[in-house]
Design a protein around this motif. Structure first.
Motif, PDB file in Angstrom:
ATOM      1  N   VAL A 469     -19.997  -1.800  63.224  1.00 39.84           N
ATOM      2  CA  VAL A 469     -18.410  -1.416  61.805  1.00 39.84           C
ATOM      3  C   VAL A 469     -19.904  -0.059  61.589  1.00 39.84           C
ATOM      4  O   VAL A 469     -21.496  -0.004  61.167  1.00 39.84           O
ATOM      5  CB  VAL A 469     -19.177  -1.953  60.806  1.00 39.84           C
ATOM      6  CG1 VAL A 469     -18.017  -1.429  58.960  1.00 39.84           C
ATOM      7  CG2 VAL A 469     -18.246  -3.951  61.245  1.00 39.84           C
ATOM      8  N   ILE A 470     -19.267   1.124  60.845  1.00 43.89           N
ATOM      9  CA  ILE A 470     -19.841   2.359  60.498  1.00 43.89           C
ATOM     10  C   ILE A 470     -19.654   3.062  59.720  1.00 43.89           C
ATOM     11  O   ILE A 470     -18.078   2.935  58.925  1.00 43.89           O
ATOM     12  CB  ILE A 470     -19.981   3.370  62.077  1.00 43.89           C
ATOM     13  CG1 ILE A 470     -20.131   2.930  63.231  1.00 43.89           C
ATOM     14  CG2 ILE A 470     -20.265   4.671  61.655  1.00 43.89           C
ATOM     15  CD1 ILE A 470     -19.350   3.868  64.446  1.00 43.89           C
ATOM     16  N   THR A 471     -20.341   3.267  59.145  1.00 37.15           N
ATOM     17  CA  THR A 471     -19.348   4.305  57.228  1.00 37.15           C
ATOM     18  C   THR A 471     -19.825   5.426  57.381  1.00 37.15           C
ATOM     19  O   THR A 471     -20.602   6.695  57.803  1.00 37.15           O
ATOM     20  CB  THR A 471     -19.936   3.555  56.375  1.00 37.15           C
ATOM     21  OG1 THR A 471     -21.926   3.424  55.827  1.00 37.15           O
ATOM     22  CG2 THR A 471     -20.477   1.807  56.050  1.00 37.15           C
ATOM     23  N   SER A 472     -18.607   5.553  57.070  1.00 38.58           N
ATOM     24  CA  SER A 472     -19.013   7.136  57.150  1.00 38.58           C
ATOM     25  C   SER A 472     -18.602   8.456  55.354  1.00 38.58           C
ATOM     26  O   SER A 472     -17.893   8.116  55.067  1.00 38.58           O
ATOM     27  CB  SER A 472     -17.210   8.057  57.652  1.00 38.58           C
ATOM     28  OG  SER A 472     -17.708   9.522  57.753  1.00 38.58           O
ATOM     29  N   ASN A 484      -8.845  17.021  54.071  1.00 42.23           N
ATOM     30  CA  ASN A 484      -9.048  16.534  55.026  1.00 42.23           C
ATOM     31  C   ASN A 484      -8.950  15.699  54.818  1.00 42.23           C
ATOM     32  O   ASN A 484      -9.960  15.380  54.064  1.00 42.23           O
ATOM     33  CB  ASN A 484      -9.822  17.339  55.878  1.00 42.23           C
ATOM     34  CG  ASN A 484      -9.833  16.764  57.386  1.00 42.23           C
ATOM     35  OD1 ASN A 484      -8.916  16.279  57.467  1.00 42.23           O
ATOM     36  ND2 ASN A 484     -10.991  17.338  58.221  1.00 42.23           N
ATOM     37  N   ASN A 485      -8.556  14.346  55.446  1.00 53.38           N
ATOM     38  CA  ASN A 485      -8.611  12.653  54.986  1.00 53.38           C
ATOM     39  C   ASN A 485      -9.212  12.533  56.370  1.00 53.38           C
ATOM     40  O   ASN A 485      -9.863  11.007  55.731  1.00 53.38           O
ATOM     41  CB  ASN A 485      -7.208  12.083  54.721  1.00 53.38           C
ATOM     42  CG  ASN A 485      -6.116  12.562  53.210  1.00 53.38           C
ATOM     43  OD1 ASN A 485      -7.293  12.742  52.141  1.00 53.38           O
ATOM     44  ND2 ASN A 485      -6.131  13.713  53.521  1.00 53.38           N
ATOM     45  N   ILE A 486      -9.681  13.077  57.731  1.00 50.62           N
ATOM     46  CA  ILE A 486      -9.938  11.921  58.451  1.00 50.62           C
ATOM     47  C   ILE A 486     -11.345  12.987  59.362  1.00 50.62           C
ATOM     48  O   ILE A 486     -11.765  14.051  59.362  1.00 50.62           O
ATOM     49  CB  ILE A 486      -9.220  12.149  60.175  1.00 50.62           C
ATOM     50  CG1 ILE A 486      -7.447  11.689  59.603  1.00 50.62           C
ATOM     51  CG2 ILE A 486     -10.066  11.722  61.109  1.00 50.62           C
ATOM     52  CD1 ILE A 486      -7.938  10.382  59.406  1.00 50.62           C
ATOM     53  N   SER A 487     -12.357  12.172  58.848  1.00 52.04           N
ATOM     54  CA  SER A 487     -14.035  12.441  59.131  1.00 52.04           C
ATOM     55  C   SER A 487     -14.289  12.838  60.181  1.00 52.04           C
ATOM     56  O   SER A 487     -13.065  12.015  61.040  1.00 52.04           O
ATOM     57  CB  SER A 487     -15.081  11.594  58.420  1.00 52.04           C
ATOM     58  OG  SER A 487     -15.115  10.425  59.182  1.00 52.04           O
ATOM     59  N   ALA A 488     -15.188  13.273  60.819  1.00 54.98           N
ATOM     60  CA  ALA A 488     -15.454  13.892  62.392  1.00 54.98           C
ATOM     61  C   ALA A 488     -15.387  12.826  62.712  1.00 54.98           C
ATOM     62  O   ALA A 488     -14.764  13.094  63.587  1.00 54.98           O
ATOM     63  CB  ALA A 488     -16.221  14.966  62.192  1.00 54.98           C
ATOM     64  N   ILE A 679     -15.123   2.858  57.910  1.00 57.98           N
ATOM     65  CA  ILE A 679     -15.200   2.474  56.338  1.00 57.98           C
ATOM     66  C   ILE A 679     -15.510   4.524  56.485  1.00 57.98           C
ATOM     67  O   ILE A 679     -16.632   4.577  56.045  1.00 57.98           O
ATOM     68  CB  ILE A 679     -16.221   1.753  55.604  1.00 57.98           C
ATOM     69  CG1 ILE A 679     -15.333  -0.114  56.906  1.00 57.98           C
ATOM     70  CG2 ILE A 679     -14.897   2.163  54.102  1.00 57.98           C
ATOM     71  CD1 ILE A 679     -16.576  -1.112  55.699  1.00 57.98           C
ATOM     72  N   GLN A 680     -14.717   4.626  55.512  1.00 65.14           N
ATOM     73  CA  GLN A 680     -14.768   6.564  54.992  1.00 65.14           C
ATOM     74  C   GLN A 680     -14.731   5.918  53.960  1.00 65.14           C
ATOM     75  O   GLN A 680     -13.998   5.434  52.646  1.00 65.14           O
ATOM     76  CB  GLN A 680     -13.478   7.638  55.130  1.00 65.14           C
ATOM     77  CG  GLN A 680     -13.111   7.280  56.526  1.00 65.14           C
ATOM     78  CD  GLN A 680     -12.361   8.862  57.013  1.00 65.14           C
ATOM     79  OE1 GLN A 680     -12.412   9.253  58.105  1.00 65.14           O
ATOM     80  NE2 GLN A 680     -11.366   8.733  56.323  1.00 65.14           N
TER      81      GLN A 680
END
Length: 819
Positions: A469-472, A484-488, A679-680
């Motif tokens: 699991v990664i938090t962005s 922009n709703n999608i992180s890189a 998880i953004q």
């Protein structure tokens, strides 16, 4: 033998004087009136005919004059003795009428509707017609031309009158019409036309001249006994007119045969293989089967990480229950009742399975209920309403994803299916099994204290392992200027998945295109005229819509406050994100699932099957894609935003955010390949997010239970919410204040033994819905019989206060949302 009377729960009575009313049983109905029967009774000063349920038969008291039951409407009792006890429980625990409680135990397609029909009174003096209004006279003249009784609904429709009008009854009351009351099933049985050889033809020695086609039908029926008209035409190649001719000749007889309407068929596969459990699963199974064998009411919690194989344990337990000749109820949340779940049960148990859920037609609901009642299905799979399945000899009740708020009814009666399941467990001495990867804090506290038996699964089934699991951090990963709703980070991960021919699930728990529209000049937000909530823009119909009452209006960029054409959209819903995904991943096949796309029947099931078959690369949706799905090819899950769930002003907001994150993360990596979840959030250091990322429920529980202990929240107390609803805001607020004062006074004078914390009236977050204002008085308490007696007295006293006759008050024990 002494004369009997019936205790009857009557429809449309006020809670303040509701009870099981005494009725005499006419001699002509003495054999037909039984506990659980539906009857027609006279009620009130005008002796209007009303529906009722017979709850019990008692010895009559001498010299007590009673009204008589008018008719018995069902050939067999609709309610079993167990369901009658459940209805009494609902009345006492949810503060509803006895009739409302009984009705709640039946699916909407089951029951009787009363049909009022009218004909002109032949003895009327026509010189009195001048007493009628123009509309009333039109009704009289219309019926004057009819030779038989005409249903009230038809009269109103043909004369163009309001279907809710009581004008026909008024004309009847004046003596100009005669009324006849009939009854009919709400939903008719489904039948098919069948044919068989007539007894006269079979026993006759006389030869009847038949054509070649007619002989082929006779030959077929001699072989198989009976067949449907459709089957006869198919196997003999004749038309239905040939069959009709044989019927007229007396060679065959045509009859109606009842058939059960079944929900959508399963895949047709069968799987009756023995279930192989891991050592960890087997330990849990052995504990649970020993509890089942106790033949005493037992409650257990099966706590296992996502993908740990809890369903295999359910199935193995059900196998044992069925072998013992008992029945089982398995409840799942609506969003978890997927085609995958249905196929698992259908393939293993076939016609023994009955399905209860809101996606069925009323006819299908009625027939599935009837199959259970007739003993033709002894495994009931369904949502909240499955807890009322009229099955006998219950051995096991399973509530999967037990923490889900959909198990609590928000309409009268306001019951929690878990509480009803516990009652049925006691009545049947059976095992109640709660299961979840993220159990409710209250259930886990009960398990930790020993009130429930706790079984734990720490590992995923087979080769599957929990995902990374990664938090962005979306404070820097999204550019507000380009919305922009999608992180890189997430974009790169999706591209990698597409390259590797793997599938992705994306969660955004907000439907629509934009979440609100506001004026960039004066800041005015467009709100629903009926509710205190902003309107959401939907791009497909280019309208602003209210998700509470259904109101909609075409979008207009002119501000109603300042008059300038400066209304702009803000926020992001699933529709807008779908467009953004199409731009970023032009080759990807995208499937969006939310309540706007799943309106047509079976769309949800068909869409998930297509995703499982690899016809889509990305599944985007609201929380309906977060739970109950098992796709081995999904190796990436992305949470677009969780921040709104984290900071709701409700004491359960942390629990719900942790649950949603843990569950959606658990959709990734359920096959042989390790998964990943991103998880953004604008708050990557938030403790709830960090614990959900680690799938560490135990640490979350310790954190949350300490907060609840300090603030005296469940499980350290119960909440009783008294709601007030009215069209006048000031009157509604005044009513809540009057009730608050009444509560304090009665508590001090007669119920000081109750340990209560009574909070001042307040308006909920959405204070107006569908034109009605809402206020609440919240009481911290312990849900005891004494407490319920106290609340019941308050509700009855308030109902008798004529100052607030336009205000509706209701009580709700432990509602899912307090604000």
């Amino acid at each position: 033998m002494s004369e009997l009377i019936a205790k009857v729960a009557v429809e449309n009575t006020a809670y303040s004087f509701d009870e099981a009313f005494d009725y005499a049983i006419p001699d002509s109905l003495s054999d037909a009136v039984r506990a659980g029967s539906m009857v027609l009774v006279p009620f009130g000063n005008g002796n209007a005919k009303r529906l009722g349920f017979v709850f019990a038969l008692r010895d009559a008291q001498p010299d007590k004059k009673l009204k008589k039951i008018s008719a018995v409407l069902t050939s067999a009792p609709l309610l079993t003795n167990e369901m009658l006890r459940v209805a009494v429980y609902l009345k006492e625990n949810t503060f509803c009428t006895l009739y409302e409680a009984a009705k709640a135990t039946l699916p909407s397609g089951v029951g009787i509707k009363v049909v009022n029909s009218y004909v002109v009174n032949p003895d009327i003096d026509e010189s009195n017609l001048e007493l009628l209004s123009a509309d009333e006279r039109s009704i009289y003249n219309y019926l004057l031309e009819k030779s038989s009784y005409v249903p009230e609904e038809k009269i109103l429709k043909e004369l163009g009158l309001d279907k809710e009008s009581d004008i026909v009854r008024r004309v009847c009351k004046k003596g100009f019409l005669v009324n006849s009351i009939d009854s009919s099933d709400k939903i008719k049985d489904s039948t098919v036309k069948m044919a068989r050889l007539s007894r006269i033809f079979v026993e006759s020695d006389e030869e009847i001249k038949l054509s070649q086609k007619q002989k082929s039908i006779v030959s077929l029926l001699e072989d198989i006994g009976s067949a449907s008209i459709k089957e006869i035409c198919y196997f003999t190649g004749v038309t239905s007119s040939v069959i009709s001719t044989l019927d007229k000749k007396g060679v065959i007889e045509i009859f109606e045969n009842k058939v059960f309407r079944s929900p959508k068929a399963s895949s047709g596969k069968t799987n009756t293989d023995d279930i192989v459990l891991t050592d960890e699963q087997n330990e849990a199974y052995k504990t649970l089967i020993s509890k089942y064998r106790c033949d005493t009411p037992e409650t257990a919690l099966l706590f296992g990480v996502t993908g740990s194989g809890k369903t295999q344990i359910f199935l193995k337990l059900i196998d044992d229950v069925i072998k013992d000749g008992k029945s089982a109820i398995v409840m799942v949340p609506e969003i978890s009742l997927t085609p995958q779940m249905l196929d698992i049960f259908y393939s293993r148990y076939g016609d023994k399975v009955a399905v209860f859920h809101s996606g069925l037609s009323m006819g299908e609901r009625k027939d599935e209920w009837q199959r259970v009642k007739d003993g033709k299905a002894n495994i009931i799979l369904g949502t909240r309403s499955a807890v009322f399945a009229p099955t006998e000899n219950l051995g096991l009740i399973v509530i999967d994803e037990e923490q889900e708020q959909t198990y609590k009814s928000e309409m009268t009666p306001r019951y929690n299916a878990k509480n009803v399941a516990q009652l049925r467990s006691k009545l049947n001495n059976c095992l109640l099994l709660l299961a979840s990867a993220t159990p409710s804090v209250t259930s886990y506290a009960n398990a930790k204290s020993g009130k429930y038996t706790l079984c734990t699964l720490n590992n995923r089934y087979g080769n599957a392992v929990l995902p990374d699991v990664i938090t962005s951090d979306m404070k820097y990963g999204a550019d507000p200027a380009v919305r922009n709703n999608i992180s890189a980070v997430l974009q790169d991960a999706v591209n990698e998945n597409l390259d590797n021919k793997k599938q992705t699930i994306l969660l955004l728990n907000r439907r629509g295109y934009n979440t609100f529209a506001s004026c960039s000049e004066c800041g005015h937000v467009k709100v629903c005229p009926n509710c205190s909530i902003s309107l959401t823009y939907h791009s497909r119909n280019k309208r602003l819509m209210c998700h509470y009452c259904g109101y909609s209006e075409p979008f207009n960029d002119e501000c109603t406050e300042c008059g300038k054409k400066s209304v702009v959209f803000s926020g992001t819903g699933t529709q807008k994100l779908e467009d953004e995904l199409a731009q970023k991943f032009p080759t990807a096949r995208i499937l969006r699932l939310d309540t706007d796309t799943t309106g047509s029947r079976y769309y949800f099931e068909d869409s998930l099957k297509k995703f499982a078959d690899g016809e889509y690369d990305i599944l985007l949706g609201t929380q309906m894609v977060a739970k109950g799905l098992d796709f081995p090819n999904v190796t990436l899950v992305g949470v677009i935003s969780i921040d709104q769930q984290l900071f709701n002003d409700d004491y359960k907001s942390a629990e719900r955010a942790f649950d949603l994150l843990t569950q959606v993360v658990g959709r990734s990596g359920r096959g042989n390949e390790k998964g990943k979840a991103i998880i953004q959030t604008a708050f990557p250091e938030n403790e709830i997010i960090k614990l959900a990322a680690k799938q560490d429920y135990e640490a979350f529980y310790k954190l949350e239970i300490s907060v609840r202990r300090a603030l005296i929240y469940p499980p350290y107390c119960d909440f009783c919410s008294i709601g007030f609803v009215g069209a006048d805001e000031l009157m509604t607020k005044s009513a809540s204040k009057a009730f608050f004062d009444m509560t304090k006074k009665l508590h001090k004078s007669e119920y000081s033994d109750l340990d209560l914390i009574i909070l001042s009236p307040l308006a909920p977050r959405v204070s107006k819905i569908a034109g009605k204002y809402r206020y609440r008085v919240i009481i911290k308490c312990k849900n005891t019989k004494r407490l319920r007696e106290f609340i019941s007295r308050l509700l009855k006293e308030f109902a008798n206060d004529k100052n607030y006759k336009k205000i509706t008050a209701f009580a709700d024990i432990n509602p899912e949302s307090m604000f």
